[in-house]
Design an enzyme around this catalytic site. Structure first.
Site, PDB file in Angstrom:
ATOM      1  N   LYS A 196     -16.124  16.703  10.506  1.00 42.70           N
ATOM      2  CA  LYS A 196     -17.306  16.725  11.373  1.00 42.70           C
ATOM      3  C   LYS A 196     -17.404  18.109  12.008  1.00 42.70           C
ATOM      4  CE  LYS A 196     -20.015  13.621  14.097  1.00 42.70           C
ATOM      5  NZ  LYS A 196     -20.080  12.358  14.814  1.00 42.70           N
TER       6      LYS A 196
ATOM      7  N   THR B 160       0.870  -1.180   0.000  1.00 45.86           N
ATOM      8  CA  THR B 160       0.000   0.000   0.000  1.00 45.86           C
ATOM      9  C   THR B 160       0.910   1.235   0.000  1.00 45.86           C
ATOM     10  OG1 THR B 160      -0.034   0.076   2.406  1.00 45.86           O
ATOM     11  CG2 THR B 160      -1.805  -1.160   1.347  1.00 45.86           C
TER      12      THR B 160
ATOM     13  N   TRP C 163     -21.645  15.724   9.513  1.00 47.30           N
ATOM     14  CA  TRP C 163     -20.595  15.282   8.597  1.00 47.30           C
ATOM     15  C   TRP C 163     -20.568  16.142   7.333  1.00 47.30           C
ATOM     16  CZ3 TRP C 163     -17.128  12.383  10.662  1.00 47.30           C
ATOM     17  CH2 TRP C 163     -17.468  11.417  11.613  1.00 47.30           C
TER      18      TRP C 163
ATOM     19  N   GLU D 290      -5.614  -3.357  -1.818  1.00 51.88           N
ATOM     20  CA  GLU D 290      -6.116  -4.581  -1.188  1.00 51.88           C
ATOM     21  C   GLU D 290      -7.176  -5.289  -2.023  1.00 51.88           C
ATOM     22  OE1 GLU D 290      -5.642  -1.673   0.227  1.00 51.88           O
ATOM     23  OE2 GLU D 290      -4.945  -1.845   2.297  1.00 51.88           O
TER      24      GLU D 290
HETATM   25  P1  ADP Z   1      -3.674   3.987  -0.256  1.00 57.53           P
HETATM   26  O1  ADP Z   1      -4.741   3.198   0.474  1.00 57.53           O
HETATM   27  O2  ADP Z   1      -2.339   3.716   0.241  1.00 57.53           O
HETATM   28  O3  ADP Z   1      -4.018   5.438  -0.460  1.00 57.53           O
HETATM   29  P2  ADP Z   1      -4.746   2.836  -2.638  1.00 57.53           P
HETATM   30  O4  ADP Z   1      -4.320   3.105  -4.015  1.00 57.53           O
HETATM   31  O5  ADP Z   1      -4.978   1.444  -2.258  1.00 57.53           O
HETATM   32  O6  ADP Z   1      -3.641   3.444  -1.740  1.00 57.53           O
HETATM   33  O7  ADP Z   1      -6.002   3.742  -2.334  1.00 57.53           O
HETATM   34  C1  ADP Z   1      -7.287   3.235  -2.160  1.00 57.53           C
HETATM   35  C2  ADP Z   1      -8.228   4.342  -1.800  1.00 57.53           C
HETATM   36  O8  ADP Z   1      -8.323   5.304  -2.853  1.00 57.53           O
HETATM   37  C3  ADP Z   1      -9.649   3.893  -1.580  1.00 57.53           C
HETATM   38  O9  ADP Z   1      -9.820   3.340  -0.294  1.00 57.53           O
HETATM   39  C4  ADP Z   1     -10.424   5.183  -1.784  1.00 57.53           C
HETATM   40  O10 ADP Z   1     -10.412   5.978  -0.610  1.00 57.53           O
HETATM   41  C5  ADP Z   1      -9.621   5.892  -2.835  1.00 57.53           C
HETATM   42  N1  ADP Z   1     -10.268   5.712  -4.145  1.00 57.53           N
HETATM   43  C6  ADP Z   1      -9.985   4.804  -5.087  1.00 57.53           C
HETATM   44  N2  ADP Z   1     -10.779   4.966  -6.165  1.00 57.53           N
HETATM   45  C7  ADP Z   1     -11.596   6.008  -5.901  1.00 57.53           C
HETATM   46  C8  ADP Z   1     -12.647   6.681  -6.615  1.00 57.53           C
HETATM   47  N3  ADP Z   1     -13.022   6.327  -7.841  1.00 57.53           N
HETATM   48  N4  ADP Z   1     -13.262   7.713  -6.005  1.00 57.53           N
HETATM   49  C9  ADP Z   1     -12.895   8.119  -4.760  1.00 57.53           C
HETATM   50  N5  ADP Z   1     -11.918   7.538  -4.043  1.00 57.53           N
HETATM   51  C10 ADP Z   1     -11.274   6.488  -4.604  1.00 57.53           C
END
Ligand code: ADP
Length: 541
Positions: A440, A185, A445, A331
């Site tokens: 918040k 990650t 929210w 993940e």
């Molecule tokens: P990290 O968790 O280390 O930032 P990731 O690439 O795994 O790296 O990021 C996943 C996160 O990216 C998701 O949990 C979400 O919050 C965000 N994300 C992914 N795709 C989208 C999307 N289309 N719109 C909004 N948020 C997104």
């Protein structure tokens, strides 16, 4: 009673064999770091994978289950590494070149890489930490001139390695549940965590994305992989191109908007992927300097952070190019949902249709979603009730590599994403925020994603990132970082407050604005909320 069908392993080798037997004539085009263009066929790549497999086994002593690191741009050799490393039963561990030295050192030692394949232009980043890398026996140089010099120990040139090997290699019989790849990650919270993909999860993820309801890839497509191959096996694209027979175009380090536009034009690219910031850059560059001929690009698949509605509209209106939003995580391999309209939406107004397309979308077949509210109950599927998104499926993580992160999983087998979302009655998921980014204010929210998307619809704004800052009365309140399209433009806080008041009620609207040249970004090009909070939230305003 067991079914009476063959137990045919779903491995990356079966993808490679299929690509070679059916689509050996399709192209892999690399725009290499030195500016040269290289083109060859899937069939040529297949033969080089076999040479590489021989080198891994006989020259470098790699055996089943060993970790082999890649520290590289997107190009043909990196695709060969994906296939040959996993093909011999080892694990292709892609290392994010944009992380800090400390994180890179941690990843290499934690995964116990035996060999690292490194692009010549990236060698200086590894030279700094090489003495601290405990398990690495060889460094193999990619795209390096013959006279390249480095302080890295035990180096070999990739092309020399391949040249001395035979094209005959028989893939070992592999178990489809064995590991084939690993990506960490991006470490936005704490140290990066390893996600170990299996052959089966990789096969199923890639083959599902091809469908018209999902990524919509076919053997008529030429696909540009902008998402770096060091990130989440580049969304499955190096695999799905061989399965769908799409030509593959790889830009290596040429990731500036003008370079991307040039590649889109020259290679007649029809589909591409990327995070929103890449597409924002491309869109504004095309507006500034419109291409003479219409691009062949039909669709761009976006994920990683929310695709602003204004960007979907702008690209479509100005250039006839369709933006398709997907959602995923390291993940989840990464793709979990995609947003496309269905025939039943035909009667809706243009703005209602856009509202659906701006959602993160429907789960892929093989993926299940649920929303759990703060009180632990399941949220109704009404498109309004917010809670944490949980996911399960054939390509979702079950446990992190070497780490016991039991708090990320539920007892009944779901992975907790940390995203705050809604699900509507048709199954469309919408992200409101990440748990840690929600604001918040006075007990209510506020969604930073919704505010960012609305602000980026303002014609003078290129990028907008919203965070929470402390407030004596409301505990938290929103602050917006603004990047203007044209730095000489004038815009006032009052104008922005007025602009937002069409869609938001007063308490939701940021009253604090900071005008910057660039929003800090993470290693994969997303707004770096942690860094923005560090810079602006600690009582600065
Ligand atoms: P990290 O968790 O280390 O930032 P990731 O690439 O795994 O790296 O990021 C996943 C996160 O990216 C998701 O949990 C979400 O919050 C965000 N994300 C992914 N795709 C989208 C999307 N289309 N719109 C909004 N948020 C997104």
């Amino acid at each position: 009673m067991e079914g009476l069908m063959m137990d045919y392993p779903l491995t990356t080798n079966t993808i490679l064999e299929y690509g070679n037997s059916v689509y050996h004539h399709k192209k892999i085009i690399s725009h290499l770091p030195d500016g040269t263009r290289h083109e060859y066929r899937f069939g040529d790549m297949y033969k080089r994978c076999k040479r590489l497999a021989n080198a891994l086994v006989h020259k470098l002593g790699i055996t089943n289950g060993n970790m082999v690191g890649t520290f590289a741009w997107n190009h043909g050799p990196h695709v060969e590494l994906y296939y040959a490393i996993s093909g011999i039963g080892a694990v292709c561990q892609t290392i994010n070149i944009r992380l800090s030295s400390h994180q890179i050192e941690y990843i290499i030692n934690n995964s116990e890489d035996k060999v690292i394949f490194v692009d010549a232009t990236l060698v200086p980043l590894l030279e700094k930490i090489a003495p601290l890398l405990e398990t690495v026996e060889y460094y193999i140089l990619l795209n390096a001139p013959k006279d390249f010099t480095t302080t890295l120990p035990n180096t070999l040139h990739y092309e020399d390695l391949l040249a001395e090997q035979s094209e005959d290699f028989e893939w070992p019989k592999l178990n489809e549940n064995d590991a084939c790849g690993m990506c960490y990650t991006s470490g936005t919270t704490g140290l990066p965590k390893g996600v170990l993909y299996s052959h089966r999860s990789t096969f199923l993820h890639a083959s599902t994305i091809i469908s018209p309801n999902a990524g919509n890839f076919s053997n008529s497509d030429t696909v540009l992989l902008i998402v770096p191959q060091f990130h989440v096996m580049a969304w499955g694209f190096p695999y799905l191109c061989l399965l769908s027979g799409s030509n593959m175009v790889l830009p290596s380090s040429h990731l500036q908007p003008d370079s991307i536009i040039k590649i889109l034009q020259e290679e007649k690219v029809t589909k591409a992927n990327g995070v929103p910031t890449i597409w924002l850059g491309v869109y504004h560059a095309m507006k500034m300097n419109p291409p003479k001929d219409k691009l062949a690009l039909e669709e761009y698949l976006v994920g990683g952070s929310a695709l602003p509605k204004s960007l979907i509209e702008g690209f479509e209106k100005d250039f006839g190019i369709k933006g398709v939003q997907a959602w995923g995580m390291t993940e989840t391999s990464p793709l979990g949902t995609v947003s496309r309209l269905q025939p039943k939406h035909a009667h809706l107004s243009a703005s209602e249709k856009m509202d659906i397309r701006a959602k993160q979308g429907l789960a892929f077949p093989g993926v299940e979603l649920r929303i759990v509210m703060e009180d632990g109950t399941l949220a109704p599927t009404d498109g309004k009730s917010m809670g944490e998104l949980h996911i399960k499926g054939a390509w979702t993580i079950q446990a992190y590599f070497k780490t016991n992160n039991s708090e990320s999983f539920t007892e009944d087998g779901w992975f907790k994403t940390g995203d705050v979302c809604t699900l509507d009655e048709d199954g469309y998921m919408e992200i409101k925020d990440r748990t840690k980014d929600l604001i918040k204010s006075g007990g209510e929210w506020i969604s930073s994603v919704a505010l960012e998307s609305a602000l980026m619809a303002h014609p003078k704004i290129k990028e907008a990132a919203v965070i929470a800052i402390p407030d004596a009365k409301w505990v938290e309140k929103p602050l917006a970082l603004i990047v203007l399209v044209n730095q000489n433009d004038e815009i006032s806080d009052g104008e922005l407050i007025e602009f937002l008041s069409r869609d938001f009620v007063n308490y939701q609207i940021p009253k604090n604005y900071v005008y910057v040249h660039e929003v800090p970004k993470t290693s994969v090009g997303k707004f770096d909320k942690k860094e923005i909070r560090r810079l602006f939230a600690e009582g600065v305003l």
